[in-house]
Design an enzyme around this catalytic site. Structure first.
Site, PDB file in Angstrom:
ATOM      1  N   ASP A   1      38.073 -19.927   4.187  1.00  0.00           N
ATOM      2  CA  ASP A   1      38.496 -20.680   3.009  1.00  0.00           C
ATOM      3  C   ASP A   1      38.872 -19.739   1.874  1.00  0.00           C
ATOM      4  O   ASP A   1      38.020 -19.059   1.316  1.00  0.00           O
ATOM      5  CB  ASP A   1      37.328 -21.601   2.591  1.00  0.00           C
ATOM      6  CG  ASP A   1      37.728 -22.582   1.507  1.00  0.00           C
ATOM      7  OD1 ASP A   1      38.898 -22.599   1.104  1.00  0.00           O
ATOM      8  OD2 ASP A   1      36.833 -23.340   1.073  1.00  0.00           O
TER       9      ASP A   1
ATOM     10  N   ASP B   1      37.525 -29.930  -2.366  1.00  0.00           N
ATOM     11  CA  ASP B   1      36.749 -28.933  -3.106  1.00  0.00           C
ATOM     12  C   ASP B   1      36.086 -29.556  -4.327  1.00  0.00           C
ATOM     13  O   ASP B   1      36.762 -29.881  -5.313  1.00  0.00           O
ATOM     14  CB  ASP B   1      37.676 -27.792  -3.550  1.00  0.00           C
ATOM     15  CG  ASP B   1      38.061 -26.891  -2.382  1.00  0.00           C
ATOM     16  OD1 ASP B   1      37.156 -26.472  -1.640  1.00  0.00           O
ATOM     17  OD2 ASP B   1      39.262 -26.624  -2.220  1.00  0.00           O
TER      18      ASP B   1
ATOM     19  N   SER C   1      43.734 -28.085   1.803  1.00  0.00           N
ATOM     20  CA  SER C   1      42.845 -28.301   0.652  1.00  0.00           C
ATOM     21  C   SER C   1      43.622 -28.990  -0.460  1.00  0.00           C
ATOM     22  O   SER C   1      44.593 -28.443  -0.990  1.00  0.00           O
ATOM     23  CB  SER C   1      42.324 -26.957   0.142  1.00  0.00           C
ATOM     24  OG  SER C   1      41.786 -27.140  -1.158  1.00  0.00           O
TER      25      SER C   1
ATOM     26  N   MET D   1      30.777 -27.074  -4.108  1.00  0.00           N
ATOM     27  CA  MET D   1      30.511 -25.862  -4.895  1.00  0.00           C
ATOM     28  C   MET D   1      29.790 -26.311  -6.159  1.00  0.00           C
ATOM     29  O   MET D   1      30.323 -26.270  -7.267  1.00  0.00           O
ATOM     30  CB  MET D   1      31.843 -25.160  -5.219  1.00  0.00           C
ATOM     31  CG  MET D   1      32.433 -24.429  -4.022  1.00  0.00           C
ATOM     32  SD  MET D   1      34.197 -24.096  -4.215  1.00  0.00           S
ATOM     33  CE  MET D   1      34.853 -25.659  -3.642  1.00  0.00           C
TER      34      MET D   1
ATOM     35  N   HIS E   1      40.474 -31.084   3.387  1.00  0.00           N
ATOM     36  CA  HIS E   1      39.424 -30.313   2.709  1.00  0.00           C
ATOM     37  C   HIS E   1      39.376 -30.702   1.232  1.00  0.00           C
ATOM     38  O   HIS E   1      40.396 -30.695   0.545  1.00  0.00           O
ATOM     39  CB  HIS E   1      39.742 -28.825   2.864  1.00  0.00           C
ATOM     40  CG  HIS E   1      38.699 -27.892   2.354  1.00  0.00           C
ATOM     41  ND1 HIS E   1      37.574 -27.555   3.080  1.00  0.00           N
ATOM     42  CD2 HIS E   1      38.591 -27.218   1.178  1.00  0.00           C
ATOM     43  CE1 HIS E   1      36.838 -26.697   2.382  1.00  0.00           C
ATOM     44  NE2 HIS E   1      37.435 -26.484   1.221  1.00  0.00           N
TER      45      HIS E   1
ATOM     46  N   MET F   1      33.749 -29.061  -7.469  1.00  0.00           N
ATOM     47  CA  MET F   1      33.249 -27.977  -8.342  1.00  0.00           C
ATOM     48  C   MET F   1      32.651 -28.581  -9.608  1.00  0.00           C
ATOM     49  O   MET F   1      33.192 -29.545 -10.159  1.00  0.00           O
ATOM     50  CB  MET F   1      34.400 -27.045  -8.738  1.00  0.00           C
ATOM     51  CG  MET F   1      35.156 -26.469  -7.562  1.00  0.00           C
ATOM     52  SD  MET F   1      36.360 -25.228  -8.101  1.00  0.00           S
ATOM     53  CE  MET F   1      37.277 -24.966  -6.575  1.00  0.00           C
TER      54      MET F   1
ATOM     55  N   HIS G   1      33.537 -29.764   0.601  1.00  0.00           N
ATOM     56  CA  HIS G   1      32.978 -28.453   0.258  1.00  0.00           C
ATOM     57  C   HIS G   1      32.346 -28.554  -1.122  1.00  0.00           C
ATOM     58  O   HIS G   1      33.054 -28.648  -2.126  1.00  0.00           O
ATOM     59  CB  HIS G   1      34.134 -27.431   0.297  1.00  0.00           C
ATOM     60  CG  HIS G   1      33.752 -26.035  -0.064  1.00  0.00           C
ATOM     61  ND1 HIS G   1      34.696 -25.059  -0.312  1.00  0.00           N
ATOM     62  CD2 HIS G   1      32.541 -25.433  -0.221  1.00  0.00           C
ATOM     63  CE1 HIS G   1      34.088 -23.928  -0.599  1.00  0.00           C
ATOM     64  NE2 HIS G   1      32.775 -24.128  -0.570  1.00  0.00           N
TER      65      HIS G   1
ATOM     66  N   MET H   1      33.656 -17.835   2.897  1.00  0.00           N
ATOM     67  CA  MET H   1      34.588 -17.794   1.762  1.00  0.00           C
ATOM     68  C   MET H   1      35.325 -16.456   1.785  1.00  0.00           C
ATOM     69  O   MET H   1      34.702 -15.389   1.772  1.00  0.00           O
ATOM     70  CB  MET H   1      33.832 -17.939   0.433  1.00  0.00           C
ATOM     71  CG  MET H   1      33.231 -19.311   0.185  1.00  0.00           C
ATOM     72  SD  MET H   1      34.420 -20.681   0.185  1.00  0.00           S
ATOM     73  CE  MET H   1      35.612 -20.170  -1.056  1.00  0.00           C
TER      74      MET H   1
HETATM   75  C1  DX5 Z   1      38.332 -22.103  -3.503  1.00  0.00           C
HETATM   76  C2  DX5 Z   1      38.354 -23.329  -2.617  1.00  0.00           C
HETATM   77  C3  DX5 Z   1      39.437 -23.321  -1.606  1.00  0.00           C
HETATM   78  C4  DX5 Z   1      40.829 -23.352  -2.179  1.00  0.00           C
HETATM   79  C5  DX5 Z   1      41.739 -22.582  -1.277  1.00  0.00           C
HETATM   80  O1  DX5 Z   1      37.210 -22.095  -4.289  1.00  0.00           O
HETATM   81  O2  DX5 Z   1      37.125 -23.460  -1.928  1.00  0.00           O
HETATM   82  O3  DX5 Z   1      39.277 -24.394  -0.672  1.00  0.00           O
HETATM   83  O4  DX5 Z   1      41.351 -24.641  -2.337  1.00  0.00           O
HETATM   84  O5  DX5 Z   1      42.983 -22.498  -1.871  1.00  0.00           O
HETATM   85  P1  DX5 Z   1      44.092 -21.448  -1.415  1.00  0.00           P
HETATM   86  O6  DX5 Z   1      44.460 -21.789  -0.020  1.00  0.00           O
HETATM   87  O7  DX5 Z   1      45.180 -21.696  -2.393  1.00  0.00           O
HETATM   88  O8  DX5 Z   1      43.469 -20.076  -1.533  1.00  0.00           O
HETATM   89 ZN    ZN Z   2      36.978 -25.001  -0.233  1.00  0.00          ZN
END
Ligand code: DX5
Ligand code: ZN
Length: 226
Positions: free
Chosen positions: A178, A38, A11, A71, A36, A40, A69, A140
């Site tokens: 994740d 993320d 990620s 969010m 990956h 947000m 992903h 999650m």
């Molecule tokens: C959290 C994200 C994850 C995050 C995981 O909201 O969806 O993908 O990057 O990070 P680590 O591996 O540091 O928990």
């Molecule tokens: Zn994620």
């Protein structure tokens, strides 16, 4: 479950953004199976990160699939934008989609693999009516919004339930975990039936670098599969 291929998805949330291209290339050269990303929006989750421009930038460097992903609230507004930017897997949150069936169909229509993510409080059973149209389920294992949080161990029960439901539905569905994945937690998720392992901090912030972080995860997974 021995012999099942596992996929590791670094990620980039934990990457050094001033050198994003190099870091993606390094993860890829070290054997990452996908990248990956993320997304947000500061509304669905209490943090703002990146959008389609970053997906486009990563797509220029990556030859492996991009696992996006979302969010974000009302993700249906942006599906085409992310598909056009180079997303291969496009995952939305069940909690953000009142018309989940329609949204997943729209993702497939755009030529991406439809994924659905479950926050820790959302039960496995909530996906019963969409198993037939989903290719990937993201369980999650932290509350989304930030990297570097601790793996919620009780989520392994949900992974097991979903693996059983997918088998009963008679189709292969990737189960992705994740949040908080490290060499100490990957085994439990693997044993429960996960196939894709997202990891941010333990790869991009590994003290000996990205390749060592990835190798440590693979070793831990291999030890567990024996
Ligand atoms: C959290 C994200 C994850 C995050 C995981 O909201 O969806 O993908 O990057 O990070 P680590 O591996 O540091 O928990
Ligand atoms: Zn994620």
């Amino acid at each position: 479950m021995a012999g099942r291929a596992i996929q590791i998805a670094p990620s980039i949330l934990a990457a050094d953004f001033s050198r994003l291209g190099e870091q993606v290339a390094e993860a890829q050269a070290a054997g990452a199976d996908m990248i990956h990303i993320d997304v947000m929006d500061g509304s669905f989750v209490p943090n703002i990160t990146m959008g389609p421009l970053v997906v486009e930038a990563v797509a220029k460097v990556a030859t492996i699939p991009l696992d996006v992903h979302l969010m974000i609230a009302a993700p249906e507004r942006f599906l085409k934008r992310f598909a056009d930017s180079g997303a291969d897997n496009l995952t939305v949150h069940i909690e953000a989609c009142p018309h989940l069936h329609r949204t997943l169909a729209a993702i497939a229509e755009l030529g991406c693999r439809p994924g659905v993510a479950l926050n820790p409080h959302s039960p496995a059973g909530a996906l019963a009516e969409v198993l037939g149209i989903v290719d990937l389920i993201n369980v999650m294992t932290v509350n989304p919004g930030f990297g570097g949080q601790a793996f919620i161990t009780s989520m392994t029960k949900k992974i097991r339930q979903l693996r059983q439901s997918a088998e009963a539905a008679g189709k292969f569905i990737d189960i992705e975990v994740d949040g908080g994945i490290t060499d100490a937690t990957i085994g439990a998720a693997l044993a429960a039936g996960a196939t894709i392992f997202v990891a941010g901090s333990c790869i991009f912030r590994h003290k000996r670098g990205i390749a060592d972080g990835l190798a440590a995860l693979r070793r831990a997974a291999a030890d567990y599969s024996i």
